[in-house]
Design an enzyme around this catalytic site. Structure first.
Site, PDB file in Angstrom:
ATOM      1  N   HIS A   1       0.867  -1.184   0.000  1.00 24.37           N
ATOM      2  CA  HIS A   1       0.000   0.000   0.000  1.00 24.37           C
ATOM      3  C   HIS A   1       0.909   1.240   0.000  1.00 24.37           C
ATOM      4  O   HIS A   1       2.021   1.186   0.525  1.00 24.37           O
ATOM      5  CB  HIS A   1      -0.836  -0.058   1.287  1.00 24.37           C
ATOM      6  CG  HIS A   1      -1.894   0.977   1.421  1.00 24.37           C
ATOM      7  ND1 HIS A   1      -1.640   2.256   1.860  1.00 24.37           N
ATOM      8  CD2 HIS A   1      -3.234   0.924   1.207  1.00 24.37           C
ATOM      9  CE1 HIS A   1      -2.774   2.932   1.915  1.00 24.37           C
ATOM     10  NE2 HIS A   1      -3.757   2.149   1.519  1.00 24.37           N
TER      11      HIS A   1
ATOM     12  N   LYS B   1     -10.322  -0.763  10.400  1.00 26.15           N
ATOM     13  CA  LYS B   1     -10.437  -1.922   9.501  1.00 26.15           C
ATOM     14  C   LYS B   1     -10.750  -3.187  10.282  1.00 26.15           C
ATOM     15  O   LYS B   1     -10.938  -4.253   9.720  1.00 26.15           O
ATOM     16  CB  LYS B   1      -9.144  -2.108   8.709  1.00 26.15           C
ATOM     17  CG  LYS B   1      -8.872  -0.979   7.719  1.00 26.15           C
ATOM     18  CD  LYS B   1      -7.666  -1.281   6.880  1.00 26.15           C
ATOM     19  CE  LYS B   1      -7.114  -0.070   6.154  1.00 26.15           C
ATOM     20  NZ  LYS B   1      -7.948   0.397   5.048  1.00 26.15           N
TER      21      LYS B   1
ATOM     22  N   GLN C   1      -4.438  -5.322   6.739  1.00 21.27           N
ATOM     23  CA  GLN C   1      -5.458  -6.151   6.083  1.00 21.27           C
ATOM     24  C   GLN C   1      -5.473  -7.577   6.629  1.00 21.27           C
ATOM     25  O   GLN C   1      -6.285  -8.393   6.194  1.00 21.27           O
ATOM     26  CB  GLN C   1      -5.216  -6.195   4.564  1.00 21.27           C
ATOM     27  CG  GLN C   1      -5.369  -4.866   3.875  1.00 21.27           C
ATOM     28  CD  GLN C   1      -6.805  -4.342   3.907  1.00 21.27           C
ATOM     29  OE1 GLN C   1      -7.754  -5.074   4.172  1.00 21.27           O
ATOM     30  NE2 GLN C   1      -6.967  -3.055   3.643  1.00 21.27           N
TER      31      GLN C   1
ATOM     32  N   ASP D   1       3.182  -4.917   7.910  1.00 22.63           N
ATOM     33  CA  ASP D   1       1.966  -4.120   7.815  1.00 22.63           C
ATOM     34  C   ASP D   1       0.783  -5.091   7.911  1.00 22.63           C
ATOM     35  O   ASP D   1       0.479  -5.815   6.964  1.00 22.63           O
ATOM     36  CB  ASP D   1       1.968  -3.372   6.473  1.00 22.63           C
ATOM     37  CG  ASP D   1       0.672  -2.619   6.231  1.00 22.63           C
ATOM     38  OD1 ASP D   1      -0.262  -2.741   7.060  1.00 22.63           O
ATOM     39  OD2 ASP D   1       0.590  -1.914   5.208  1.00 22.63           O
TER      40      ASP D   1
HETATM   41  N1  PLP Z   1      -1.659  -0.877   4.769  1.00 24.75           N
HETATM   42  C1  PLP Z   1      -2.576  -1.538   4.060  1.00 24.75           C
HETATM   43  C2  PLP Z   1      -2.259  -2.899   3.517  1.00 24.75           C
HETATM   44  C3  PLP Z   1      -3.828  -0.951   3.824  1.00 24.75           C
HETATM   45  O1  PLP Z   1      -4.741  -1.612   3.105  1.00 24.75           O
HETATM   46  C4  PLP Z   1      -4.086   0.332   4.347  1.00 24.75           C
HETATM   47  C5  PLP Z   1      -5.371   0.995   4.088  1.00 24.75           C
HETATM   48  O2  PLP Z   1      -6.111   0.640   3.200  1.00 24.75           O
HETATM   49  C6  PLP Z   1      -3.094   0.966   5.098  1.00 24.75           C
HETATM   50  C7  PLP Z   1      -1.893   0.325   5.288  1.00 24.75           C
HETATM   51  C8  PLP Z   1      -3.304   2.313   5.676  1.00 24.75           C
HETATM   52  O3  PLP Z   1      -4.286   2.295   6.667  1.00 24.75           O
HETATM   53  P1  PLP Z   1      -4.841   3.642   7.288  1.00 24.75           P
HETATM   54  O4  PLP Z   1      -5.327   4.482   6.135  1.00 24.75           O
HETATM   55  O5  PLP Z   1      -5.934   3.206   8.182  1.00 24.75           O
HETATM   56  O6  PLP Z   1      -3.705   4.285   8.012  1.00 24.75           O
END
Ligand code: PLP
Length: 433
Positions: free
Chosen positions: A150, A253, A230, A227
């Site tokens: 991401h 999430k 998800q 990370d």
């Molecule tokens: N990492 C992954 C794999 C994600 O899917 C997301 C958000 O969709 C994030 C990080 C970032 O999350 P946030 O926007 O809640 O900080």
């Protein structure tokens, strides 16, 4: 699940076998109808049609228990934490602290002080990049990420590399959307200072073998940030088993509120890291010539935190614990299989991301229409999916598509909803075909 350590692999194998009906089990049936009654928003309509919410990777819906916990905090215990000797402040401090304990237990971390509350996964990654990263990455060093990250696990490292004269390296993904393990192994060199990789891809659904990847990196003396944004909504997480050095995720999430997230870090690393932000609460004492920083985790929680958010997240953890993450994973494995069949039955659909181990994410393109048009027709039918690059533009380029449509499922979704989704896709073919 491939690679979440030996214990984790066996465990996930069991989950998936159960989902496929290959193992007898005595656990009571997963009562989705009853679960859905806990989520007020799932009973609303959109354009006169019942809402079919399939955008859970963007954000999940919240059970009444979470809404009640937030409301109860504001109506019964609202006070600032760590500051008052009076009853309300003590109650609020205890509730905030209890939430941290719940997170620690949920992720199977070793110590409560290893759990830092942040605004979300994005802030957690930035925190590590700006503290650990700035201290340890020098000119000529390398940071290794993967092609399926991401943007929030790309840009902070890119900025750090630019600042330090370091090199950002990217481990490739295969045509099915899996990490190229041989390339990953080769790309860890004596210059690699950190590996940062996703557990589950938000755009493909791929479940990476994080336990194995951590062992490869550690075998080369390299620290790893996982990370988990998800992964946490779909899989039981065992940080002790995974063995990573940092782990990040977002409350919204995982059925909790927005504006609250988690950074897990090994205590010995967090101890050595400088503060990220400064101000109240992160200090023990302040003089104009010298400040002493607070102990963990408070050193990283400057200012009044999102108290209600942490309490709401604690309630979300209680909620999913009572359902059981293993049963959630098993139910979703069935949904993923069914959703994949639905997609395969629609003319002109191509699924992007066909990894052997996937979480319940279905990314696809259609011959007949651009993903944005798909999203619009589906919306007319009450079906909420995401269409776009999913904050993973390099990955879209890798698969040579400008965007995809993405249906991402949660434990409260049903096969009936996937049938509605399939019918809405047939309508896309009728309108644009
Ligand atoms: N990492 C992954 C794999 C994600 O899917 C997301 C958000 O969709 C994030 C990080 C970032 O999350 P946030 O926007 O809640 O900080």
């Amino acid at each position: 699940m491939a690679g979440a350590g030996q214990k984790g692999s066996k465990h996930m194998e069991t989950v998936l076998k159960r989902a496929a009906g290959a193992l007898p089990h005595n656990t009571p049936a997963f009562d989705v109808a009853a679960i859905r009654r806990d989520f007020p928003i799932l009973h609303t309509t959109v354009h006169g049609k019942p809402l079919v919410y399939l955008d859970n990777a963007a954000t999940s819906q919240k059970p009444q228990a979470v809404l009640d916990a937030i409301s109860r905090y504001y109506s019964e215990t609202n006070a600032n934490i760590h500051r008052g000797l009076y009853h309300l402040s003590e109650e609020a401090t205890k509730a905030y602290d209890d939430a941290r304990h719940k997170v620690m237990a949920f992720l199977n971390a070793r110590l409560k002080c290893e759990i830092v509350f942040t605004r979300g996964a994005t802030e957690s990654i930035n925190l590590v990049a700006q503290t650990y990263g700035r201290e340890h990455v020098k000119a000529g060093d390398e940071i290794l990420i993967t092609h399926m990250e991401h943007h929030s696990n790309i840009v902070p490292w890119q900025m750090l590399c630019r600042e330090k004269g370091a090199r950002l390296r990217v481990a490739p993904v295969t045509d099915t959307g899996e990490l190229d393990m041989d390339a990953f192994r080769r790309m860890i060199t004596d210059r690699t200072r950190l590996v940062a990789l996703t557990y589950v891809s938000n755009a493909l659904g791929t479940v990476n073998p994080v336990g194995e990847l951590v062992r490869i990196a550690h075998g080369n003396g390299v620290r790893v940030l996982v990370d988990g944004a998800q992964a946490v909504p779909h899989l039981p997480i065992d940080l002790l088993d995974i063995g990573c050095d940092f782990f990040v995720c977002s409350g919204h999430k995982m059925f909790g509120p927005t504006g609250i997230g988690i950074l897990y870090g090994r205590a010995e690393l967090l101890e050595d890291m400088p503060p990220y932000q400064s101000g109240g609460d992160m200090i023990l004492s302040v003089r104009f010539d010298e400040t002493t920083f607070n102990s963990l985790p408070h050193k990283f929680e400057a200012g009044t935190p999102n108290i209600a958010g942490a309490i709401g997240l604690g309630a979300a953890i209680d909620y999913v614990n009572q359902l059981g993450m293993e049963r959630i994973a098993a139910h979703e494995a069935g949904l993923l299989q069914y959703g994949t069949e639905v997609l395969r039955s629609v003319k002109g659909v191509r699924i992007i991301g066909n990894a052997a181990h996937k979480a319940s994410v279905l990314s696809f393109v259609m011959d007949a229409a651009h993903p944005h048009d798909i999203g619009q027709i589906l919306d007319e039918e009450g079906v909420a999916v995401r269409a776009g690059h999913h904050c993973a533009q390099p990955l879209m380029e890798r698969f040579d598509v400008p965007a995809t449509a993405r249906a991402s499922l949660a434990f409260y979704n049903t096969k009936e909803e996937l049938d509605v989704f399939g019918k809405a896709l047939e309508r896309v073919n009728e309108v644009f075909g």
